[in-house]
Design a protein around this motif. Structure first.
Motif, PDB file in Angstrom:
ATOM      1  N   THR A  62       2.347   6.587   5.392  1.00 60.52           N
ATOM      2  CA  THR A  62       0.993   6.788   5.902  1.00 60.52           C
ATOM      3  C   THR A  62       0.124   5.574   5.611  1.00 60.52           C
ATOM      4  O   THR A  62      -0.594   5.066   6.482  1.00 60.52           O
ATOM      5  CB  THR A  62       0.363   8.051   5.277  1.00 60.52           C
ATOM      6  N   ARG A  63       0.186   5.094   4.386  1.00 61.84           N
ATOM      7  CA  ARG A  63      -0.611   3.921   4.001  1.00 61.84           C
ATOM      8  C   ARG A  63      -0.225   2.706   4.818  1.00 61.84           C
ATOM      9  O   ARG A  63      -1.068   1.945   5.297  1.00 61.84           O
ATOM     10  CB  ARG A  63      -0.413   3.631   2.503  1.00 61.84           C
ATOM     11  N   SER A  77       6.107  10.150   3.963  1.00 60.45           N
ATOM     12  CA  SER A  77       5.634   9.889   2.598  1.00 60.45           C
ATOM     13  C   SER A  77       4.232   9.296   2.641  1.00 60.45           C
ATOM     14  O   SER A  77       3.771   8.811   3.677  1.00 60.45           O
ATOM     15  CB  SER A  77       6.571   8.895   1.904  1.00 60.45           C
ATOM     16  N   ASP A  78       3.559   9.332   1.511  1.00 60.21           N
ATOM     17  CA  ASP A  78       2.244   8.708   1.401  1.00 60.21           C
ATOM     18  C   ASP A  78       2.334   7.209   1.659  1.00 60.21           C
ATOM     19  O   ASP A  78       1.404   6.610   2.217  1.00 60.21           O
ATOM     20  CB  ASP A  78       1.649   8.954   0.012  1.00 60.21           C
ATOM     21  N   GLU A  79       3.447   6.603   1.269  1.00 59.58           N
ATOM     22  CA  GLU A  79       3.612   5.164   1.477  1.00 59.58           C
ATOM     23  C   GLU A  79       3.680   4.826   2.968  1.00 59.58           C
ATOM     24  O   GLU A  79       3.089   3.842   3.417  1.00 59.58           O
ATOM     25  CB  GLU A  79       4.878   4.678   0.761  1.00 59.58           C
TER      26      GLU A  79
END
Length: 292
Positions: A124-125, A120-122
């Protein structure tokens, strides 16, 4: 002739001549007498005994720029440490142990999270924030979807890069994408235990292009940092140094001290709590080992 050892199996060493040929070589007895073991990555001088059969003898191991114990390799310019962003979930304690080893060996590291198409983008962040704040270059790729591969190609160009990480995270798949001639067995994740089958059984260097080599290494599921003193461990967490000016005591090890700039930075969120917790775990292991 000069060349580079790209593989060693059962006393035979396979030497790449820097162009297109690989010779099967034996190391002279003088190396055994001096207790010198040739390593994958060694630059060597060798004599061709049979051109048709591509056989030779290693005469001399040229001076090493550096060498690592695990993986056992020489003349490494950088490490690309690969973890999956998910499936399996990355073991950050294992990652931090590997980073300590590379910091100690003074080998630059890029952290590569594979299977980004499954995450998910989360995530990755989150992982970018932890490790870029710690001073590391971080790449997010998908070897199976060919995402981020061009950046990896630029990163490894003109260098000898050791590829390391746990089994099942896609190291061999990445090697196959970068160098299709590697034809490496990739294996599959065991759904029951979410760990990879050990598909790479020995360290092997692959010629990618001129002056560019890539080394896949056997996967590891544990790593013990046991050959350094506990009070020097902080030196291998580079992000700690800027906060040490706020420690009350010179030589603060950032554990039980009441006034500690590193602990304050963790509490305020400036430093990663996961990195600090892993620091404490490794520190305690080193302290316990010294006691016994």
């Amino acid at each position: 002739m000069t060349g580079k050892i790209i593989k060693g199996i059962a006393g035979f060493y396979y030497v790449h001549d820097g162009r297109e040929k690989v010779y099967e070589c034996k190391a002279k007895g003088i190396f055994r007498n001096r207790k010198i073991k040739p390593l994958v990555g060694d630059d060597v001088e060798f004599t061709i005994l049979d051109e048709a059969e591509r056989e030779g003898n290693i005469d001399q191991i040229l001076p090493r720029r550096n060498s690592l114990i695990r993986p056992a390799v020489a003349n490494v310019d950088q490490a690309l440490v690969v973890f999956a962003i998910t499936q399996p979930e990355p073991n950050l304690n294992l990652l931090d142990r590997f980073l300590v080893m590379m910091e100690r060996a003074k080998v630059p590291v890029t952290i590569c999270f594979n299977k980004v198409d499954l995450g998910s983008d989360e995530l990755t962040r989150q992982y970018r924030q932890i490790y870029e704040k710690a001073g590391y270059q971080v790449q997010f790729i998908s070897a199976s979807k060919d995402r981020g591969i061009d950046e990896i190609r630029r990163l490894i160009h003109g260098k000898t890069t050791v590829l390391a990480g746990p089994s099942g995270v896609g190291k061999s798949s990445l090697t196959n994408v970068i160098q299709p001639d590697a034809q490496m067995e990739t294996g599959a994740i065991s759904e029951k235990i979410q760990r990879g089958k050990h598909t790479t059984r020995h360290s092997q260097l692959f010629y990618v292009e001129e002056r560019t080599y890539m080394m896949d290494t056997p996967g590891f599921s544990s790593m013990f940092v046991d050959d350094l003193e506990a009070n020097t461990l902080k030196e291998y967490f580079p992000e700690f140094s800027q906060y040490e000016k706020d420690c009350r005591f010179i030589g603060c090890v950032h554990m039980g001290e009441r006034v500690c700039g590193v602990k304050s930075a963790v509490e305020s969120g400036e430093l990663s709590s996961s990195r600090y917790e892993n620091y404490k775990l490794i520190y305690q292991e080193l302290k316990e080992k010294r006691r016994y």
